[in-house]
Motif scaffolding. Structure first.
Motif, PDB file in Angstrom:
ATOM      1  N   GLY A  68       0.814  -1.216   0.000  1.00  0.00           N
ATOM      2  CA  GLY A  68       0.000   0.000   0.000  1.00  0.00           C
ATOM      3  C   GLY A  68       0.842   1.257   0.000  1.00  0.00           C
ATOM      4  O   GLY A  68       0.518   2.235  -0.680  1.00  0.00           O
ATOM      5  N   GLY A  69       1.940   1.252   0.747  1.00  0.00           N
ATOM      6  CA  GLY A  69       2.835   2.410   0.764  1.00  0.00           C
ATOM      7  C   GLY A  69       3.444   2.675  -0.600  1.00  0.00           C
ATOM      8  O   GLY A  69       3.489   3.816  -1.064  1.00  0.00           O
ATOM      9  N   ILE A  70       3.899   1.620  -1.241  1.00  0.00           N
ATOM     10  CA  ILE A  70       4.462   1.764  -2.587  1.00  0.00           C
ATOM     11  C   ILE A  70       3.371   2.223  -3.551  1.00  0.00           C
ATOM     12  O   ILE A  70       3.587   3.118  -4.378  1.00  0.00           O
ATOM     13  N   GLY A  71       2.203   1.629  -3.437  1.00  0.00           N
ATOM     14  CA  GLY A  71       1.088   2.016  -4.307  1.00  0.00           C
ATOM     15  C   GLY A  71       0.670   3.464  -4.113  1.00  0.00           C
ATOM     16  O   GLY A  71       0.421   4.187  -5.083  1.00  0.00           O
ATOM     17  N   LEU A  72       0.611   3.907  -2.851  1.00  0.00           N
ATOM     18  CA  LEU A  72       0.241   5.306  -2.582  1.00  0.00           C
ATOM     19  C   LEU A  72       1.255   6.273  -3.177  1.00  0.00           C
ATOM     20  O   LEU A  72       0.881   7.299  -3.743  1.00  0.00           O
ATOM     21  N   GLU A  73       2.524   5.950  -3.045  1.00  0.00           N
ATOM     22  CA  GLU A  73       3.550   6.831  -3.617  1.00  0.00           C
ATOM     23  C   GLU A  73       3.428   6.894  -5.137  1.00  0.00           C
ATOM     24  O   GLU A  73       3.607   7.953  -5.732  1.00  0.00           O
ATOM     25  N   CYS A  74       3.122   5.773  -5.757  1.00  0.00           N
ATOM     26  CA  CYS A  74       2.946   5.760  -7.216  1.00  0.00           C
ATOM     27  C   CYS A  74       1.722   6.566  -7.630  1.00  0.00           C
ATOM     28  O   CYS A  74       1.772   7.344  -8.586  1.00  0.00           O
ATOM     29  N   VAL A  75       0.617   6.395  -6.919  1.00  0.00           N
ATOM     30  CA  VAL A  75      -0.620   7.108  -7.247  1.00  0.00           C
ATOM     31  C   VAL A  75      -0.444   8.609  -7.020  1.00  0.00           C
ATOM     32  O   VAL A  75      -0.962   9.428  -7.786  1.00  0.00           O
TER      33      VAL A  75
END
Length: 84
Positions: A68-75
């Motif tokens: 989720g952390g990686i995904g949030l940074e990408c989004v």
């Protein structure tokens, strides 16, 4: 649904929403949001250790926090005002 997973889901949802809102509040340095994300995710993981007994649940939470952390940074890179 039991209360603990529901509270956990609400906490993670709140983290996701707050991480994606542009210019929610002024931060002192350009990378303060990254530090804030790490702090909040660490607190959520510590909460998991005290809340859940099963190691499998803690491992799942850790995996979802990392993804989720990686995904949030990408989004965030696609949201105007959130790219740093």
């Amino acid at each position: 649904m039991p209360v603990k997973p529901l509270l956990y889901t609400l906490a993670l949802s709140l983290l996701a929403v707050l991480a994606l809102v542009p210019d929610l509040f002024p931060l002192p340095t350009p990378y303060a949001d990254k530090m804030l994300h790490v702090l909040i995710c660490t607190l959520i993981l510590v909460w998991a250790f005290f809340t859940f007994k099963a190691r499998k649940a803690i491992a799942i939470i850790c995996t979802f926090l990392a993804a989720g952390g990686i995904g949030l940074e990408c989004v965030q890179s696609f949201i105007p005002g959130r790219e740093v």
